[in-house]
Design a protein around this motif. Structure first.
Motif, short mmCIF file in Angstrom:
data_model
loop_
_atom_site.label_atom_id
_atom_site.label_comp_id
_atom_site.label_asym_id
_atom_site.label_seq_id
_atom_site.Cartn_x
_atom_site.Cartn_y
_atom_site.Cartn_z
N UNK A 175 0.81 -1.22 0.00
CA UNK A 175 0.00 0.00 0.00
C UNK A 175 0.84 1.27 0.00
N UNK A 176 2.00 1.23 0.69
CA UNK A 176 2.72 2.48 0.92
C UNK A 176 3.86 2.74 -0.07
N UNK A 177 4.46 1.66 -0.57
CA UNK A 177 5.73 1.86 -1.26
C UNK A 177 5.57 2.42 -2.66
N UNK A 178 6.55 3.23 -3.06
CA UNK A 178 6.67 3.61 -4.45
C UNK A 178 7.41 2.52 -5.21
N UNK A 179 8.46 2.02 -4.56
CA UNK A 179 9.24 0.94 -5.14
C UNK A 179 9.60 -0.04 -4.04
N UNK A 180 9.95 -1.27 -4.45
CA UNK A 180 10.30 -2.30 -3.48
C UNK A 180 11.57 -3.00 -3.95
N UNK A 181 12.44 -3.31 -2.99
CA UNK A 181 13.60 -4.15 -3.30
C UNK A 181 13.49 -5.40 -2.45
N UNK A 182 13.65 -6.55 -3.06
CA UNK A 182 13.60 -7.79 -2.29
C UNK A 182 15.02 -8.34 -2.18
N UNK A 183 15.37 -8.78 -0.98
CA UNK A 183 16.71 -9.34 -0.76
C UNK A 183 16.60 -10.76 -0.27
N UNK A 184 17.60 -11.55 -0.59
CA UNK A 184 17.73 -12.86 0.05
C UNK A 184 19.21 -13.19 0.12
N UNK A 185 19.61 -13.74 1.21
CA UNK A 185 21.03 -14.11 1.41
C UNK A 185 21.99 -12.98 1.03
N UNK A 186 21.60 -11.77 1.37
CA UNK A 186 22.52 -10.65 1.18
C UNK A 186 22.49 -10.04 -0.20
N UNK A 187 21.75 -10.66 -1.12
CA UNK A 187 21.76 -10.13 -2.48
C UNK A 187 20.36 -9.68 -2.87
N UNK A 188 20.30 -8.72 -3.78
CA UNK A 188 19.02 -8.27 -4.30
C UNK A 188 18.49 -9.34 -5.23
N UNK A 189 17.22 -9.75 -5.04
CA UNK A 189 16.69 -10.76 -5.96
C UNK A 189 15.62 -10.18 -6.86
N UNK A 190 15.08 -9.04 -6.47
CA UNK A 190 14.09 -8.42 -7.35
C UNK A 190 13.97 -6.97 -6.96
N UNK A 191 13.55 -6.12 -7.92
CA UNK A 191 13.33 -4.72 -7.61
C UNK A 191 12.33 -4.17 -8.59
N UNK A 192 11.57 -3.19 -8.14
CA UNK A 192 10.59 -2.59 -9.04
C UNK A 192 9.35 -2.16 -8.29
N UNK A 193 8.23 -2.10 -9.00
CA UNK A 193 6.99 -1.68 -8.34
C UNK A 193 6.56 -2.76 -7.37
N UNK A 194 5.76 -2.39 -6.41
CA UNK A 194 5.30 -3.37 -5.43
C UNK A 194 4.67 -4.59 -6.09
#
Ligand SMILES: Nc1ncnc2c1ncn2[C@@H]1O[C@H](COP(=O)(O)OP(=O)(O)O)[C@@H](O)[C@H]1O
Ligand SMILES: [Mg+2]
Lengths: 285, 607, 374
Positions: A232-251
């Motif tokens: 609901x709140x985010x303009x953008x989201x970054x997803x991380x796993x094991x220290x690395x970015x695995x996805x980024x973009x719109x919610x």
């Protein structure tokens, strides 16, 4: 295109054998709300610590407000306008609610806290003893501001202004911490799981508050497990796993990214409720 | 070249002895996060139990050793049960004070039982010696080394492989979590205290035999060296404690080789400081990364201070100011003058220990600096006394802050140990820096208090001077605490990580607090110098630092008025108990323990 | 274990009835009964009590018994000044004895001086102690007098390159300076001077330093406990040189704590139980009967002090003024340390202690026969 307020490039942090953050990159523009999600142990808090100066990176750079601040001290970053909260809540237990928030204004005190390290410190001491009118007025103004900030939380904290923080409920301590961060009038507000440990009503209340802040144009970097809130709140989201970015973009895009779904399913723990202590106990030698 | 072999051997021999002391301390710290100041007293108790067995009952060595271990283990259990367990819920500072009180009671009890005369404790081992270098080592050296190694190995095995050992480790990690997982943490603490006390007692016996000398005043030195050794090895790290002890022994021995015996402890404490600053977790600790986010405010208990109304304080001050008009009050005035001077020290300490949360054990060093600065300024530079005293305050503020600087980056117990070292260093530098300080001869003929041409050396005048200075500095400190400075100091105490996130520079505010604190302590030392007319390096020892901390804790951490009350109580009590002669220190210790037991947050509470 | 108050109260019961006609005369004692120096306070009491047994047993002084009030100062200046005010305010107290250490004594001096109450610091050898005022007196042996005597002994033993180990306190420092000066005058070259702290127990590295300076003998300006430790460890460090220990090492405890390590050690003493003088024999006989051990120089000093006080009360009256006047005039007081003690009114100290040369043989102090060590 305007220059981003915060810009992180290739940030790395290793703890002994494990690499908690593996080359993180992110850009955050003024007025934006960026969320960082990911299962427990993904490295989100470590990333926060690296940005806010509480931990030093093993590699990479952080720029804030156009200046290179990699490896700076937290107090310098605070002076530059970066405020943060902590995942497990750090309030000053023996200080009153009022004093806790006043601590947030520390870096904004101009008259009471003159500049250079040694002579400035001595002048600061002297002024505190003398309390000239200017210094007193400054303190009074900050005190008034504290109440304004606390009004944001309705009647949660205002009635408890002169109570010590240790007497507050858990949720109230989290609110107090946010109030303290706001007292810094931050250019960037970093919230580490602000709703952890809150029930649904409290979470909804917090969502409203963060929404209001965003509406005011506050730049926010948010770590959050409760995906509804993030969506609901985010303009953008970054997803991380094991220290690395695995996805980024719109919610929406991140939510349905297969790597994100995989990451969350692969971890038994989802949601930020379990105590890290139990984990620490298993992990330690 | 040959001499260096001898120095190495000698360093290892004495390091061997420190190891026995350090292992017990390390074990207790590892599990309870407590520096057990009573460990030295248990060591002394072990020596005397051994003496009783060997000299009175004529037991053979193995029986003596068993009796000492069992006797001291029992003592450890009693200490844990009576002195510490009741304090489990309160802040960590309370058990620390309790161990100080217990050590007091134990030492005095032993002194009453055995008399303060030193005794011989001959070793029954065969007298053969092996030539090493140009010196020799004997059977006892080997027994001591073996005891250190065997006890470390047994401990290691116990911790690693037994069920109770597992429980001990779990408790050490996180006692709350361990309790939730069904570990009987009381039993764990009891076991740990029993083992540590047994070891401590055994070391007392062996060291007593080694030197053929035991007496009831040897506890404090033993604690001091044991603590230093275990910090060097890594607090709570048992094998590290042994390695740290050997390193300490070697450093001391080489230090003596280079500069002579008066510099031995200087080397020991400088090594301590270097280790603390460079590797606060100890030389032999595995590289421990930044600790995960701790929960807040555990060292100092949350409590609501008693609010004493201003008029009540004013009335007390007024009454105190009128006291000299009572007839025949010279003795009471002298005692109270001491109390006011101690109160100055206590408000100084309560600012850094209570308000800022940096529990300093080195304030005796500040007193010494203040006393010497004022005495030397008045004598050698001809400064009038009313100027030399404030000047001494400023000198102490500057020097004290500069000297404590290395400790600014440390936390909780490490601060205490570093400052303890700094305090000792000040005393040793004063002893050895003869051209400035007159060395062991001290400074004689320090001029009495004067204001202009008025001599203030009557008991009444000294009393008023001390009281006035106390009131003035007390008011100043209260005023400071009411500003953003007080708030910032307390914030640093409660959570320095969060304070930094608010933009607080720790160095700056720690420096400010230590400067203010140094000023008050320096003034206290300076006035004392002019009252006593003679000072030397032993006028203020680390025991004074410990006493000041006791006053601060008793009054309530950070509480200015509390510090004054603590000072009056602890200066007055031994005087009140004077009629009990030899028993008075014992009674004093017991009263102290009772106070901690029933009001661990101090009389007025933490401010 | 004896309680001071009880001791004070118990004494009158022993006094013949006639002596009780007038009340007792009081001395105030400020000294350590608790704390790290408590052992010295305990020794004082033994010396005091023995002297008082004799004096009061013989009917006191002019029919009045003598008593002392022992206030524990822990030898801490903060407490000794409070004790001083107490004594000064107590009209019964005609003289003050003590304190033990220089900081404690000298901090209290201004108070005694102002009140014109004699402060008799019988263990205070700090050269400035008696300069605190004209009411500060001491019968502690002067190092300026004693050390040349010790050097003479060293010379008689054939030391040409002695190494000196001394306690790094005002006392040890004064003694060392006096010894080194005497050695220089006597034409000896001091090979090494090593200062050590009072808390020191491990002397091995210091002894290696000493050994490597190639001395031909060791001189110990130490107290008996550290002296014993040094002697033991000297043997372990491979030092086979002759050792000469100064007067404060003379104590049965030196033999007990040193064990075989002090065999053949030379000791100088002011006081020796085998001294044929009747006052010494009387003292030693009664001390042995009461305590079961031989007296040492600390209890001898305390004993001497009580005897002196009795003479002062006898000759100049039980008043504070009497004490001061008496000390200025008194001559040839019988003393186990001095033979006969007379104060120099300018230095307010005593000259002319008699010194004995001893050697430890088969675990006993014996008079040295004059044969040099081989
Ligand atoms: N101080 C530390 N010492 C060692 N390992 C740490 C430390 N802090 C974090 N870690 C490790 O780094 C990884 C990331 O942790 P963290 O940043 O707290 O994750 P998140 O906030 O995403 O749950 C975890 O494996 C954690 O155990
Ligand atoms: Mg996290």
């Amino acid at each position: 295109m305007t220059q981003p307020l915060l810009s992180v490039r290739g940030l790395q942090r290793r703890f002994g054998g494990i690499t908690a953050v593996k080359g993180a990159n992110l850009d955050l523009c003024e007025g934006e709300l960026l969320s960082v999600i990911g299962p427990n142990g993904a490295g989100k808090t470590t990333l926060f610590n690296l940005i806010s100066g509480h931990d030093r990176p093993d590699g990479g750079t952080v720029r804030f407000g156009g200046v290179e601040v990699t490896g700076s001290t937290p107090e310098r970053l605070a002076a530059l306008g970066l405020a943060r909260t902590f995942q497990h809540g750090r309030v000053f237990a023996n200080l009153t609610v009022r004093d806790n928030v006043l601590m947030g204004t520390h870096s904004r005190m101009k008259l009471a806290r003159p500049g250079p390290p040694l002579l400035g410190a001595l002048r600061e001491l002297f002024l505190a003893l003398i309390r000239p009118p200017g210094v007193r007025a400054e303190e009074q103004a900050l005190r008034r501001e504290v109440e304004d900030i606390l009004h944001l939380f309705g009647d949660r904290l205002i009635p408890r202004l002169d109570r010590p923080a240790y007497s507050l409920s858990y949720a109230n301590r989290r609110r107090l911490e946010i109030a303290r961060a706001l007292a810094l009038r931050p250019r960037l507000l970093m919230l580490d799981e602000p709703t952890a440990g809150m029930n649904e009503t409290e979470t909804a209340e917090m969502r409203t508050i963060i929404g209001q802040l965003k509406a005011r144009g506050q730049t926010i970097l948010l770590i959050e497990h409760k995906l509804d809130l993030v969506m609901q709140l985010s303009d953008r989201v970054i997803a991380m796993d094991d220290g690395a970015e695995i996805a980024a973009g719109t919610p929406a895009a991140v939510r349905h990214d297969p790597a994100v779904v995989e990451a969350y399913l692969g971890h038994r723990h989802m949601g930020g409720e379990q105590t890290p202590d139990a984990v620490a106990l298993e992990a330690s030698p | 070249m040959g001499a260096w072999l001898d120095y190495t051997i000698n360093g290892l021999i004495v390091g061997n002895i420190y190891a026995l002391l350090a292992v017990g301390l390390a074990l207790i710290f590892g599990v309870s996060h407590l520096i057990n100041f009573a460990q030295g007293s248990i060591y002394t108790a072990g020596a005397f139990i051994g003496w009783t067995c060997a000299q009175r009952l004529g037991t053979p060595l193995p029986v003596t050793m068993a009796a000492v271990v069992l006797g001291c283990a029992a003592l450890g259990v009693v200490i844990e049960r009576v002195g510490l367990r009741p304090l489990a819920g309160s802040a960590r500072i309370a058990p620390l004070l309790a161990t100080i009180g217990i050590s007091f009671v134990l030492d005095q009890g032993l002194q009453l039982l055995y008399s303060p005369d030193p005794r011989s404790l001959p070793s029954p081992l065969p007298a053969w010696r092996i030539q090493v270098g140009r010196g020799t080592i004997g059977a006892l050296d080997i027994l001591i080394a073996a005891t250190g190694l065997v006890s470390a190995a047994v401990l290691f095995g116990f911790l690693r492989f037994s069920r109770l050992g597992w429980a001990v480790r779990a408790t050490a990690q996180d006692s709350e979590a361990a309790r939730q997982m069904g570990v009987n943490t009381d039993a764990v603490n009891r076991t740990v205290f029993a083992i540590a006390a047994g070891l401590g007692g055994l070391s007392g016996l062996l060291v007593g035999m080694y030197y053929n000398h035991i007496d009831t005043a040897m506890s404090f030195q033993a604690t001091l060296k044991g603590v230093v050794a275990q910090v060097i090895g890594g607090m709570g790290n048992v094998p590290g404690a042994i390695a740290g002890s050997l390193l300490l022994g070697l450093t001391e021995s080489y230090g003596v080789a280079l500069f002579g015996s008066s510099y031995r402890n200087l080397f020991a404490f400088v090594l301590l400081l270097i280790v603390l600053v460079l590797r606060p977790n100890g030389l032999f600790a595995g590289r421990q990364a930044m600790s995960p986010e701790p929960l807040t405010g555990t060292f100092i208990a949350p409590s609501r201070p008693w609010d004493v109304p201003r008029w009540a304080v004013a009335v007390c001050v007024l009454l105190a100011a009128l006291l000299p008009f009572l007839p025949n009050s010279a003795y009471a005035l002298q005692v109270l003058t001491n109390a006011w001077l101690y109160a100055l020290l206590a408000i100084s300490l309560t600012l850094v220990a209570g308000t800022l949360g940096q529990v300093s054990l080195g304030h005796a060093g500040l007193l010494l600096i203040g006393a010497y600065a004022s005495a030397l300024l008045a004598l050698d530079s001809g400064l009038p006394v009313w100027l030399s005293i404030p000047a001494a305050g400023f000198v102490t503020a500057a020097l004290g802050t500069a000297l404590t600087w290395p400790a600014f980056r440390l936390r909780s117990h490490y601060v205490s140990i570093a400052t303890l070292g700094i305090g000792e260093i000040v005393g040793l530098v004063i002893l050895n820096w003869e051209s400035l300080t007159h060395g062991p001869m001290g400074v004689t003929g320090v001029p009495p208090l004067t204001a202009g041409t008025v001599e203030l050396d009557s008991p009444q005048a000294s009393y008023w001077v001390a009281l006035a200075v106390l009131v003035l500095l007390g008011l100043m400190q209260s005023r400071l605490l009411g500003t953003h400075l007080g708030r910032t100091f307390r914030a640093i105490r409660d959570d320095d990580v969060a304070a930094r996130a608010c933009g607080v520079s720790l160095d700056r505010y720690k420096g400010l607090a230590f400067a203010v604190s140094g000023f008050a302590a320096g003034i206290s030392g300076a006035i004392s110098a002019h009252l006593y007319s003679y000072i030397n390096n032993e006028t203020f020892t680390s025991q004074v630092s410990v006493l000041a901390l006791t006053m601060v804790i008793l009054g309530g951490m950070g509480n200015v008025l509390g510090a004054v009350i603590g000072a009056v109580a602890l200066t007055g009590l031994p005087e009140v108990f004077r009629f009990t002669a030899e028993y008075r220190q014992l009674i004093y210790g017991l009263v102290l323990l009772l106070m901690i037991r029933f009001r661990p947050q101090g009389i007025l509470g933490t401010a | 274990m004896q309680l001071t108050r009880r001791a004070v109260l118990a004494v009158p019961a022993l006094i013949p009835f006639a002596a009780r006609a007038a009340g007792p005369v009081f001395a105030g004692v400020s000294g350590p009964l608790t704390g790290p120096n408590a052992q010295y306070g305990a020794q004082w009491k033994r010396g005091f009590d023995l002297a008082l047994d004799g004096i009061n047993g013989a009917g006191g002084v002019k029919g009045r018994p003598l008593q002392y009030i022992f206030e524990d100062s822990q030898s801490d200046p903060r407490q000794s000044v409070a004790v001083a005010q107490k004594f000064v305010a107590d009209p019964r107290v005609v003289i003050e004895l003590g304190d033990f250490s220089s900081p404690a004594s000298m901090a209290a001096s201004p108070i005694y001086q102002r009140a014109k109450l004699v402060q008799f610091g019988f263990t205070n050898s700090h050269p400035d102690f008696t300069k605190g005022g004209d009411h500060m007196w001491s019968n502690s042996t002067s190092q300026a007098e004693e050390q040349p005597k010790l050097y003479d002994f060293a010379a008689a033993l054939g030391f040409k390159r002695p190494a000196v180990l001394h306690l790094n306190t005002d006392w040890g420092r004064t003694a060392k300076d006096a010894f080194v000066a005497a050695a220089k005058t006597g034409g000896a070259a001091v090979a090494a001077v090593e200062a050590y702290l009072g808390t020191e127990q491990d002397f091995r590295p210091t002894l290696v330093r000493v050994r490597d300076s190639n001395p031909d003998g060791l001189v110990l300006l130490s107290y008996y406990a550290d002296g014993a430790l040094i002697c033991r460890q000297a043997r372990d460090t491979g030092i086979k040189l002759p050792v000469l220990a100064g007067t404060s090492n003379y104590s049965p405890k030196f033999l007990e704590l040193g064990g075989p390590g002090v065999e053949d050690v030379f000791v100088m003493t002011t006081f020796f139980p085998a001294d044929p003088r009747p006052e010494v024999q009387d003292f030693v006989k009664r001390y042995r009967a009461k305590s079961g051990t031989d007296p040492d120089s600390f209890s001898a000093g305390a004993y001497d002090t009580m005897v002196l006080w009795a003479k002062l009360v006898e000759g100049w009256g039980p008043t504070r003024e009497g004490m001061q006047a008496g000390l200025l005039e008194i001559k040839d007081v019988p003393s186990v340390i001095y033979g006969a003690a007379t104060f120099d009114p300018r230095t307010r100290r005593v000259q002319g202690a008699s010194y004995k040369r001893l050697v430890v043989q088969k675990g006993q102090f014996t008079l040295w026969d004059g044969n040099r060590p081989t």
